[in-house]
Design a protein around this motif. Structure first.
Motif, short mmCIF file in Angstrom:
data_model
loop_
_atom_site.label_atom_id
_atom_site.label_comp_id
_atom_site.label_asym_id
_atom_site.label_seq_id
_atom_site.Cartn_x
_atom_site.Cartn_y
_atom_site.Cartn_z
N LYS A 5 0.86 -1.16 0.00
CA LYS A 5 0.00 0.00 0.00
C LYS A 5 0.90 1.22 0.00
O LYS A 5 1.89 1.27 0.71
N ASP A 9 1.21 7.08 6.14
CA ASP A 9 0.83 8.20 7.00
C ASP A 9 1.80 8.39 8.16
O ASP A 9 1.49 8.99 9.16
N ASP A 99 2.95 -3.30 11.48
CA ASP A 99 2.60 -2.65 10.22
C ASP A 99 3.58 -1.54 9.84
O ASP A 99 3.30 -0.70 9.01
N MET B 1 -1.93 3.21 10.18
CA MET B 1 -0.65 2.89 9.54
C MET B 1 -0.65 1.43 9.14
O MET B 1 -0.59 0.56 9.99
N ASN B 2 -0.76 1.18 7.88
CA ASN B 2 -0.85 -0.21 7.45
C ASN B 2 -0.43 -0.30 6.01
O ASN B 2 -1.22 -0.53 5.12
N TYR B 3 0.86 -0.07 5.78
CA TYR B 3 1.27 -0.01 4.38
C TYR B 3 2.11 -1.19 3.93
O TYR B 3 2.65 -1.20 2.87
N ILE B 4 2.20 -2.17 4.81
CA ILE B 4 2.90 -3.37 4.36
C ILE B 4 2.05 -4.59 4.66
O ILE B 4 1.64 -4.80 5.78
N LYS B 5 1.78 -5.33 3.63
CA LYS B 5 1.15 -6.62 3.88
C LYS B 5 2.17 -7.68 3.57
O LYS B 5 2.89 -7.60 2.59
N ASN B 6 2.24 -8.65 4.43
CA ASN B 6 3.30 -9.63 4.25
C ASN B 6 2.81 -10.94 3.65
O ASN B 6 3.57 -11.85 3.45
N GLU B 7 1.53 -11.00 3.34
CA GLU B 7 1.06 -12.20 2.66
C GLU B 7 1.35 -12.04 1.17
O GLU B 7 0.69 -11.28 0.48
N VAL B 8 2.32 -12.74 0.74
CA VAL B 8 2.73 -12.60 -0.65
C VAL B 8 2.26 -13.84 -1.40
O VAL B 8 2.57 -14.95 -1.01
N ASP B 9 1.47 -13.65 -2.44
CA ASP B 9 1.01 -14.82 -3.17
C ASP B 9 1.59 -14.90 -4.57
O ASP B 9 1.05 -15.55 -5.44
N ASP B 99 -0.15 -3.28 -7.80
CA ASP B 99 0.01 -3.95 -6.52
C ASP B 99 1.22 -4.89 -6.50
O ASP B 99 1.34 -5.75 -5.64
N ILE B 100 2.11 -4.72 -7.47
CA ILE B 100 3.42 -5.39 -7.37
C ILE B 100 4.48 -4.30 -7.22
O ILE B 100 4.22 -3.14 -7.55
N TYR B 231 13.12 -8.52 0.69
CA TYR B 231 12.21 -8.00 1.70
C TYR B 231 10.81 -8.59 1.55
O TYR B 231 10.16 -8.92 2.53
N TYR B 232 10.37 -8.72 0.29
CA TYR B 232 9.04 -9.30 0.06
C TYR B 232 9.07 -10.81 -0.09
O TYR B 232 8.06 -11.44 -0.37
N ASP B 233 10.28 -11.36 0.07
CA ASP B 233 10.44 -12.80 0.00
C ASP B 233 9.93 -13.36 -1.33
O ASP B 233 9.20 -14.36 -1.37
#
Lengths: 281, 281
Positions: A5, A9, A99, B1-9, B99-100, B231-233
């Protein structure tokens, strides 16, 4: 697929949080001050419970989380696990849970070792915890199957640094004896897989000889931090409202001050004592 | 604050997509093949509409999106905008939309220039589009206000490379004449702010002299790619089901083949002609 994302912020003048079992992570901070002069550093060292290396995995995790919670309360924008033992045991869980970006020292050190080796024979020195976890070996083999990785735990190194004896004759002797294990190994690259070890670098260099390239995992980690700050657009600006660097220890303020003043190019370092065991969520 | 998601598919053996207005991005690919030997490269060069440098901003954006859509259809796991003009104009928008991970060449080049300069005087050479955008100057000043940045557009360089004349006497003369603008500038660092320019590096080096450090933005970009893959594995594994590298051009296959065979350490490069104007969303 939606793992990035770009709406960020966080304010870019927030500090970067560094954590270590003791003073070792200061070697990473020294690099950060050089490569990222606009950034503010908050550092916590769990000196009272150092060393982490020989402790059981669950306890290392618990102690590391104590430091993470403490740093989160200080409103850091990124966490650097400037401790190989804590990285080996707890990075994955912490990264998944938080996060904000969380960076460890093992991936950057492994990347650098693979970049530098010519003969494909890499040595790793670290604590018992780091070496037993085999995280360096796994990470390096994940990228190249053609490389041999030789791990050696050096349980005497951290206590020597923490007790401020890292320039002594005893330190030299211990380093020489320990690293003689590599004598017939033909490694051309040695990863200092513990952030305390760069303080022993002159002795390590002497023991290994000029032909072996030493990798400082911590210094490599700062490059990774720099990339991620840029990528997420959370670098501190030169004219941003810069905060003072702050250093926290769970142990002796005086000992921490002596070592940090030796090691860091900052005048008048003020070190604060802190209790991190009852931070709560 | 939520700008990293670690579920990478994403599957880690998917290719990395590189795009450029023509053959220039191959200088970035050469670095990628060296630093990231397990990765598969898909490359598209919009040779038919090259050069991008002198074009209006909206058109550069439109053409860049054509290439991005083409690469997305090839199921790439990351996009490298291996073109300074396209990075200057379109990176921000593309990065926000996809989103990549999307990486450009200006931030890595700027970081390296700041790391290397001693006297704080940095030159940038690039296309008219890149220099007019002032993206390098903005990026460098964002990190350090104490640095002087001198930009120079070199509109003759890209056509010389694309027409495969980059080793000719004419190339040497053009480079010398153009870079003489820096004669009294006292810069100690020069960013090759166009991925075509490393093909002219011997002449650029000669014209600038030994005392000026040359920065290859493309090579620096590959380090950033490496950090983000880790970092994104999503790094390719050594034993993963590796695909063949593929190269696509909107222009002459033959000319592209000649230059890519010259430049890349790959045997039997097969280049495919492609129309990217009607890819759709």
């Amino acid at each position: 697929m939606n793992y990035i994302k770009n709406e960020v912020d966080v304010m870019n003048n927030q500090p970067i949080g560094f954590l270590d079992s003791g003073v070792g992570g200061l070697t990473v901070v020294r690099e950060a001050l050089k490569q990222l002069p606009n950034e503010t550093v908050y550092y916590v060292g769990d000196t009272a419970r150092c060393p982490y290396g020989p402790r059981p995995v669950d306890q290392i995790k618990e102690f590391t989380w104590d430091m993470v919670r403490f740093l989160l309360k200080q409103d850091v924008k990124m966490i650097v696990i400037a401790c190989n033992t804590a990285t080996a045991v707890a990075l994955e869980e912490i990264k998944k849970t938080l996060d904000i970006p969380v960076v460890g020292v093992i991936v950057p050190g492994s990347r650098a070792a693979l970049r530098e080796t010519h003969n494909g024979r890499i040595g790793i020195i670290g604590t018992v915890g780091t070496i037993n976890s085999e995280e360096y070996t796994k990470e390096i083999k994940r990228k190249s199957l053609d490389v041999d990785v030789l791990g050696l735990s050096c349980p005497k190194f951290v206590p020597i640094v923490e007790s401020h004896e890292y320039q002594s004759d005893i330190a030299k002797k211990v380093v020489n004896e320990t690293l003689s294990h590599f004598n017939a190994s033909n490694i051309d690259t040695l990863v200092m897989g513990c952030t305390h070890y760069p303080l022993l670098k002159p002795f390590i260099k002497e023991a290994m000889g000029e032909q072996v390239k030493l990798i400082d995992s911590g210094a490599e980690t700062v490059t990774e931090v720099s990339v991620l700050l840029d990528y997420y657009d959370i670098s501190a600006l030169p004219n941003s409202d810069k905060k003072e660097h702050r250093f926290f220890t769970t142990g002796s303020v005086r000992n921490f001050e002596t070592i940090s003043s030796d090691w860091l190019p900052i005048q008048d370092i003020s070190v604060e004592h802190v209790d991190i065991t009852d931070i709560g969520d």
